[in-house]
Design a protein around this motif. Structure first.
Motif, mmCIF file in Angstrom:
data_model
loop_
_atom_site.group_PDB
_atom_site.id
_atom_site.type_symbol
_atom_site.label_atom_id
_atom_site.label_comp_id
_atom_site.label_asym_id
_atom_site.label_seq_id
_atom_site.Cartn_x
_atom_site.Cartn_y
_atom_site.Cartn_z
ATOM 1 N N ILE A 17 56.716 -4.714 0.365
ATOM 2 C CA ILE A 17 57.159 -3.726 1.003
ATOM 3 C C ILE A 17 57.812 -2.533 0.368
ATOM 4 O O ILE A 17 57.314 -1.343 0.360
ATOM 5 N N ASN A 18 58.598 -3.145 -0.499
ATOM 6 C CA ASN A 18 59.384 -2.097 -1.420
ATOM 7 C C ASN A 18 58.476 -1.405 -2.465
ATOM 8 O O ASN A 18 58.821 -0.112 -2.655
ATOM 9 N N LEU A 62 65.534 2.485 -4.732
ATOM 10 C CA LEU A 62 65.050 1.041 -4.476
ATOM 11 C C LEU A 62 65.072 0.376 -5.832
ATOM 12 O O LEU A 62 64.922 -0.824 -6.045
ATOM 13 N N LEU A 63 64.665 1.288 -6.982
ATOM 14 C CA LEU A 63 64.597 0.484 -8.183
ATOM 15 C C LEU A 63 66.242 0.019 -8.672
ATOM 16 O O LEU A 63 66.189 -1.210 -9.263
ATOM 17 N N ALA A 64 67.317 0.739 -8.312
ATOM 18 C CA ALA A 64 68.288 0.355 -8.541
ATOM 19 C C ALA A 64 68.851 -1.262 -7.964
ATOM 20 O O ALA A 64 69.434 -1.795 -8.500
ATOM 21 N N THR A 65 67.929 -1.385 -6.933
ATOM 22 C CA THR A 65 68.145 -2.938 -6.187
ATOM 23 C C THR A 65 67.559 -4.178 -7.009
ATOM 24 O O THR A 65 67.845 -5.212 -6.882
ATOM 25 N N SER A 66 66.618 -3.596 -8.017
ATOM 26 C CA SER A 66 65.955 -4.530 -9.011
ATOM 27 C C SER A 66 65.386 -3.949 -10.207
ATOM 28 O O SER A 66 64.535 -3.530 -10.478
ATOM 29 N N PRO A 67 66.293 -3.588 -10.894
ATOM 30 C CA PRO A 67 66.381 -2.487 -12.169
ATOM 31 C C PRO A 67 65.206 -2.988 -13.300
ATOM 32 O O PRO A 67 64.502 -2.135 -13.932
ATOM 33 N N LEU A 86 59.295 -0.252 -11.973
ATOM 34 C CA LEU A 86 59.442 0.618 -12.993
ATOM 35 C C LEU A 86 58.163 1.386 -13.313
ATOM 36 O O LEU A 86 58.075 2.518 -13.524
ATOM 37 N N ILE A 87 56.858 0.869 -13.342
ATOM 38 C CA ILE A 87 55.761 1.550 -13.376
ATOM 39 C C ILE A 87 55.403 2.700 -12.356
ATOM 40 O O ILE A 87 55.232 3.850 -12.741
ATOM 41 N N ASP A 127 54.724 12.733 -12.756
ATOM 42 C CA ASP A 127 54.250 13.646 -11.783
ATOM 43 C C ASP A 127 55.112 14.753 -11.454
ATOM 44 O O ASP A 127 54.671 15.746 -11.096
ATOM 45 N N SER A 128 56.553 14.298 -11.333
ATOM 46 C CA SER A 128 57.413 15.359 -11.151
ATOM 47 C C SER A 128 58.039 16.228 -12.189
ATOM 48 O O SER A 128 58.948 17.023 -12.258
ATOM 49 N N ALA A 129 57.256 15.801 -13.461
ATOM 50 C CA ALA A 129 57.668 16.556 -14.713
ATOM 51 C C ALA A 129 58.968 15.931 -15.324
ATOM 52 O O ALA A 129 59.730 17.027 -16.076
ATOM 53 N N ASP A 130 59.502 15.203 -14.955
ATOM 54 C CA ASP A 130 60.801 14.450 -15.125
ATOM 55 C C ASP A 130 60.523 13.511 -16.611
ATOM 56 O O ASP A 130 60.589 12.328 -16.482
ATOM 57 N N TYR A 131 60.101 14.058 -17.673
ATOM 58 C CA TYR A 131 59.667 13.240 -18.453
ATOM 59 C C TYR A 131 60.780 12.476 -19.403
ATOM 60 O O TYR A 131 60.233 11.310 -19.739
ATOM 61 N N GLU A 132 61.974 13.035 -19.410
ATOM 62 C CA GLU A 132 62.949 12.002 -20.015
ATOM 63 C C GLU A 132 63.016 10.709 -19.570
ATOM 64 O O GLU A 132 62.800 9.558 -19.871
ATOM 65 N N ASN A 133 63.033 10.621 -18.039
ATOM 66 C CA ASN A 133 63.364 9.415 -17.282
ATOM 67 C C ASN A 133 61.829 8.696 -17.256
ATOM 68 O O ASN A 133 61.765 7.464 -17.337
ATOM 69 N N ALA A 134 60.912 9.450 -17.225
ATOM 70 C CA ALA A 134 59.642 8.825 -17.185
ATOM 71 C C ALA A 134 59.273 8.032 -18.502
ATOM 72 O O ALA A 134 58.805 6.919 -18.420
ATOM 73 N N ASP A 135 59.899 8.630 -19.624
ATOM 74 C CA ASP A 135 59.825 7.886 -20.811
ATOM 75 C C ASP A 135 60.628 6.509 -20.733
ATOM 76 O O ASP A 135 60.457 5.626 -21.336
ATOM 77 N N ILE A 136 61.933 6.590 -20.060
ATOM 78 C CA ILE A 136 62.931 5.572 -19.974
ATOM 79 C C ILE A 136 62.380 4.571 -19.231
ATOM 80 O O ILE A 136 62.459 3.324 -19.657
ATOM 81 N N TYR A 137 61.619 4.686 -18.030
ATOM 82 C CA TYR A 137 61.125 3.749 -17.323
ATOM 83 C C TYR A 137 59.884 3.076 -17.929
ATOM 84 O O TYR A 137 59.784 1.832 -18.113
ATOM 85 N N ILE A 138 58.874 3.806 -18.297
ATOM 86 C CA ILE A 138 57.834 3.045 -19.145
ATOM 87 C C ILE A 138 58.105 2.215 -20.201
ATOM 88 O O ILE A 138 57.359 1.251 -20.592
ATOM 89 N N SER A 139 59.216 2.847 -21.087
ATOM 90 C CA SER A 139 59.624 1.991 -22.096
ATOM 91 C C SER A 139 60.092 0.827 -21.760
ATOM 92 O O SER A 139 59.935 -0.405 -22.376
ATOM 93 N N LYS A 140 60.913 0.789 -20.739
ATOM 94 C CA LYS A 140 61.226 -0.627 -19.971
ATOM 95 C C LYS A 140 60.041 -1.470 -19.863
ATOM 96 O O LYS A 140 59.958 -2.761 -19.949
ATOM 97 N N VAL A 141 58.800 -1.136 -19.084
ATOM 98 C CA VAL A 141 57.950 -1.779 -18.892
ATOM 99 C C VAL A 141 57.133 -2.394 -20.022
ATOM 100 O O VAL A 141 56.830 -3.511 -20.170
ATOM 101 N N LEU A 142 56.967 -1.527 -21.030
ATOM 102 C CA LEU A 142 56.468 -1.987 -22.527
ATOM 103 C C LEU A 142 57.061 -3.135 -23.043
ATOM 104 O O LEU A 142 56.766 -3.775 -23.895
#
Length: 201
Positions: free
Chosen positions: A38-39, A62-67, A73-74, A82-97
């Motif tokens: 659901i989340n 929602l991510l904060a509930t399970s960081p 994260l993906i 998609d929101s052009a927030d590239y700094e945070n996008a890089d942080i999220y995808i780096s954690k996935v990788l």
């Protein structure tokens, strides 16, 4: 029925109606707050919603509930991109990788994020890894052509890359659009076609 709400929300998501999916998923989440399914659907709905920044903030909450949740994260990485927030996008995808370092799909998303941040050397390194592993996909060819124009300043190489892309993905809108743009800016034909002919296609 929570199941009925959830299934209807998924149908709305499949038909790009994120706004309609959100209240159904929020209802389901109240009843089953620990449900990853659901989340995940709710984060995806926030990503498709037209409320913009407010929906993005709700997705981050929602991510904060399970960081460290890879699926969350993906989804957030794609929403941030998609929101052009590239700094945070890089942080999220780096954690996935960190969890899946060999996943080429996630690595390609990071390469696109780095391109938008103009970190061209890192993009080139990632694309070279793909090239050696023969991972020559549509996304690879598009990013390679964009890099050849923006960083290498080599329009001839970019045209050759796009001709390869057109040979494999002749009806793909993104491939055709990039080819038309490059043919227009260089006043050269690509695959024997002018910019107007490619744009017509």
């Amino acid at each position: 029925s929570i199941l009925a709400s959830y299934m209807l929300a998924l149908l709305y998501l499949k038909t790009n109606r994120g706004d309609a999916a959100i209240p159904l998923l929020q209802k389901a989440a109240v009843a089953v707050p620990s449900s990853d399914n659901i989340n995940k659907a709710l984060i995806a709905a926030f990503g498709k919603n037209t409320e913009g920044a407010e929906s993005y903030d709700k997705a981050k909450a929602l991510l904060a509930t399970s960081p460290n949740n890879k699926d969350y994260l993906i989804l957030l990485a794609q929403i941030a991109y998609d929101s052009a927030d590239y700094e945070n996008a890089d942080i999220y995808i780096s954690k996935v990788l960190q969890q899946e370092p060999s996943n080429k799909e996630y690595l390609m998303l990071r390469a696109n994020i780095l391109f938008e941040k103009e970190e061209y050397l890192q993009v080139s390194t990632i694309l070279d890894v793909f090239s050696r592993s023969n991972y020559i996909t549509r996304d690879y060819l598009l990013l390679r052509a964009r890099l050849q124009v923006a960083w290498n300043k080599n329009n001839t190489a970019a045209i050759a890359t796009l001709e390869n892309a057109l040979a494999q993905y002749s009806n793909d809108i993104e491939v055709l659009t990039l080819a038309a743009k490059l043919a227009s800016t260089t006043s050269q034909k690509i695959n024997g076609q002018t910019a107007m002919e490619i744009a017509d296609a």
